[in-house]
Design an enzyme around this catalytic site. Structure first.
Site, PDB file in Angstrom:
ATOM      1  N   HIS A  17      57.690  22.536  33.197  1.00  0.00           N
ATOM      2  CA  HIS A  17      56.291  22.350  33.599  1.00  0.00           C
ATOM      3  C   HIS A  17      55.373  22.473  32.377  1.00  0.00           C
ATOM      4  O   HIS A  17      54.458  21.677  32.185  1.00  0.00           O
ATOM      5  CB  HIS A  17      55.857  23.443  34.594  1.00  0.00           C
ATOM      6  CG  HIS A  17      56.532  23.417  35.931  1.00  0.00           C
ATOM      7  ND1 HIS A  17      57.102  24.528  36.505  1.00  0.00           N
ATOM      8  CD2 HIS A  17      56.707  22.411  36.821  1.00  0.00           C
ATOM      9  CE1 HIS A  17      57.588  24.219  37.687  1.00  0.00           C
ATOM     10  NE2 HIS A  17      57.378  22.940  37.901  1.00  0.00           N
ATOM     11  N   LYS A  41      58.138  23.814  51.775  1.00  0.00           N
ATOM     12  CA  LYS A  41      59.364  24.451  51.299  1.00  0.00           C
ATOM     13  C   LYS A  41      59.391  25.891  51.802  1.00  0.00           C
ATOM     14  O   LYS A  41      58.370  26.423  52.219  1.00  0.00           O
ATOM     15  CB  LYS A  41      59.397  24.464  49.775  1.00  0.00           C
ATOM     16  CG  LYS A  41      59.530  23.092  49.165  1.00  0.00           C
ATOM     17  CD  LYS A  41      59.462  23.186  47.664  1.00  0.00           C
ATOM     18  CE  LYS A  41      59.577  21.800  47.030  1.00  0.00           C
ATOM     19  NZ  LYS A  41      59.432  21.852  45.581  1.00  0.00           N
ATOM     20  N   ARG A  91      62.248  14.183  36.223  1.00  0.00           N
ATOM     21  CA  ARG A  91      63.424  14.691  35.510  1.00  0.00           C
ATOM     22  C   ARG A  91      64.547  13.649  35.504  1.00  0.00           C
ATOM     23  O   ARG A  91      64.931  13.154  34.475  1.00  0.00           O
ATOM     24  CB  ARG A  91      63.906  15.992  36.151  1.00  0.00           C
ATOM     25  CG  ARG A  91      62.987  17.160  35.877  1.00  0.00           C
ATOM     26  CD  ARG A  91      63.361  18.355  36.692  1.00  0.00           C
ATOM     27  NE  ARG A  91      63.251  18.049  38.113  1.00  0.00           N
ATOM     28  CZ  ARG A  91      63.263  18.943  39.075  1.00  0.00           C
ATOM     29  NH1 ARG A  91      63.452  20.214  38.792  1.00  0.00           N
ATOM     30  NH2 ARG A  91      63.139  18.591  40.338  1.00  0.00           N
ATOM     31  N   SER A 129      62.306  25.371  39.240  1.00  0.00           N
ATOM     32  CA  SER A 129      61.898  26.726  39.624  1.00  0.00           C
ATOM     33  C   SER A 129      62.963  27.366  40.514  1.00  0.00           C
ATOM     34  O   SER A 129      63.234  28.571  40.413  1.00  0.00           O
ATOM     35  CB  SER A 129      60.565  26.685  40.385  1.00  0.00           C
ATOM     36  OG  SER A 129      59.548  26.185  39.567  1.00  0.00           O
TER      37      SER A 129
HETATM   38  O1  PNS Z   1      56.174  21.378  42.721  1.00  0.00           O
HETATM   39  P1  PNS Z   1      56.374  20.601  43.989  1.00  0.00           P
HETATM   40  O2  PNS Z   1      56.652  21.547  45.131  1.00  0.00           O
HETATM   41  O3  PNS Z   1      57.421  19.536  43.831  1.00  0.00           O
HETATM   42  O4  PNS Z   1      54.963  19.862  44.301  1.00  0.00           O
HETATM   43  C1  PNS Z   1      54.825  19.069  45.494  1.00  0.00           C
HETATM   44  C2  PNS Z   1      53.369  18.698  45.744  1.00  0.00           C
HETATM   45  C3  PNS Z   1      52.463  19.917  45.679  1.00  0.00           C
HETATM   46  C4  PNS Z   1      52.902  17.694  44.717  1.00  0.00           C
HETATM   47  C5  PNS Z   1      53.303  18.023  47.163  1.00  0.00           C
HETATM   48  O5  PNS Z   1      53.995  18.808  48.090  1.00  0.00           O
HETATM   49  C6  PNS Z   1      51.870  17.841  47.675  1.00  0.00           C
HETATM   50  O6  PNS Z   1      51.147  17.025  47.180  1.00  0.00           O
HETATM   51  N1  PNS Z   1      51.508  18.650  48.688  1.00  0.00           N
HETATM   52  C7  PNS Z   1      50.163  18.675  49.243  1.00  0.00           C
HETATM   53  C8  PNS Z   1      50.141  18.058  50.646  1.00  0.00           C
HETATM   54  C9  PNS Z   1      49.998  16.552  50.572  1.00  0.00           C
HETATM   55  O7  PNS Z   1      49.081  16.006  49.981  1.00  0.00           O
HETATM   56  N2  PNS Z   1      50.980  15.848  51.186  1.00  0.00           N
HETATM   57  C10 PNS Z   1      51.028  14.392  51.189  1.00  0.00           C
HETATM   58  C11 PNS Z   1      51.912  13.844  50.086  1.00  0.00           C
HETATM   59  S1  PNS Z   1      53.593  14.234  50.330  1.00  0.00           S
END
Ligand code: PNS
Length: 164
Positions: A17, A41, A91, A129
């Site tokens: 990150h 998650k 990745r 993570s």
């Molecule tokens: O680090 P991560 O958990 O892979 O990040 C995921 C993230 C935060 C980018 C994604 O879960 C997100 O955008 N969540 C907010 C809810 C949202 O907007 N959902 C619609 C798109 S999936």
């Protein structure tokens, strides 16, 4: 003034990150790191406050980077920051399907907001993570995986989990 948003769970922030943050901070005038409060998650190891504190400490030397938490839709958070750019790290092929799906669906909902992918540095392409947490939980050193300021916080959190 171009502001980009780098969203994620950051539970905890890894060197992968941090590499993306440093590179993105050079590409845009301002980079806002968006820490997702509630993820679909499983429950995070670190509270939202802890994740924000860790990240603020990690990026303290980067003058154009700020850290905020957000709940709800990422697109709403991006608009609130007066931004139209989402940064995500890629990745390997495993990331590609889900990231493409997110980027494309986000563009259907908000066509003006684009996702920019940065390829993760090769030396961190295996890093996540979840992996950091798993190693730390079983007592392995994670100093190769997280920024130096984050290491004591991971150790303390795991210690507290084990004694409670
Ligand atoms: O680090 P991560 O958990 O892979 O990040 C995921 C993230 C935060 C980018 C994604 O879960 C997100 O955008 N969540 C907010 C809810 C949202 O907007 N959902 C619609 C798109 S999936």
């Amino acid at each position: 003034m171009i502001t980009a948003v780098y969203p994620g769970s950051f539970d905890p922030v890894t060197l992968g990150h941090y590499d993306i943050i440093k590179r993105a901070s050079k590409l845009f005038d301002k980079l806002v790191i968006g820490v997702l409060v509630n993820s679909s998650k499983k429950s995070p190891l670190f509270s939202m406050d802890e994740r924000v504190i860790m990240l603020r400490d990690t990026v303290s030397s980067l003058g154009n980077v700020t850290v905020e938490s957000f709940d709800g839709l990422l697109l709403d958070f991006v608009k609130k920051q007066d931004s139209h750019i989402i940064v995500r790290g890629l990745r390997a092929m495993g990331d590609f399907d889900i990231e493409l799906q997110m980027a494309q669906s986000n563009r259907v909902v908000a066509p003006d907001i684009d996702t920019v992918f940065l390829s993760t540095a090769a030396e961190y392409s295996y890093l996540s993570s979840s992996m950091v947490k798993e190693y730390a939980m079983y007592g392995a050193s994670v100093e190769e995986f997280v920024p130096a300021n984050v290491l004591p916080m991971v150790k303390e959190k795991i210690h507290l989990m084990k004694v409670n």
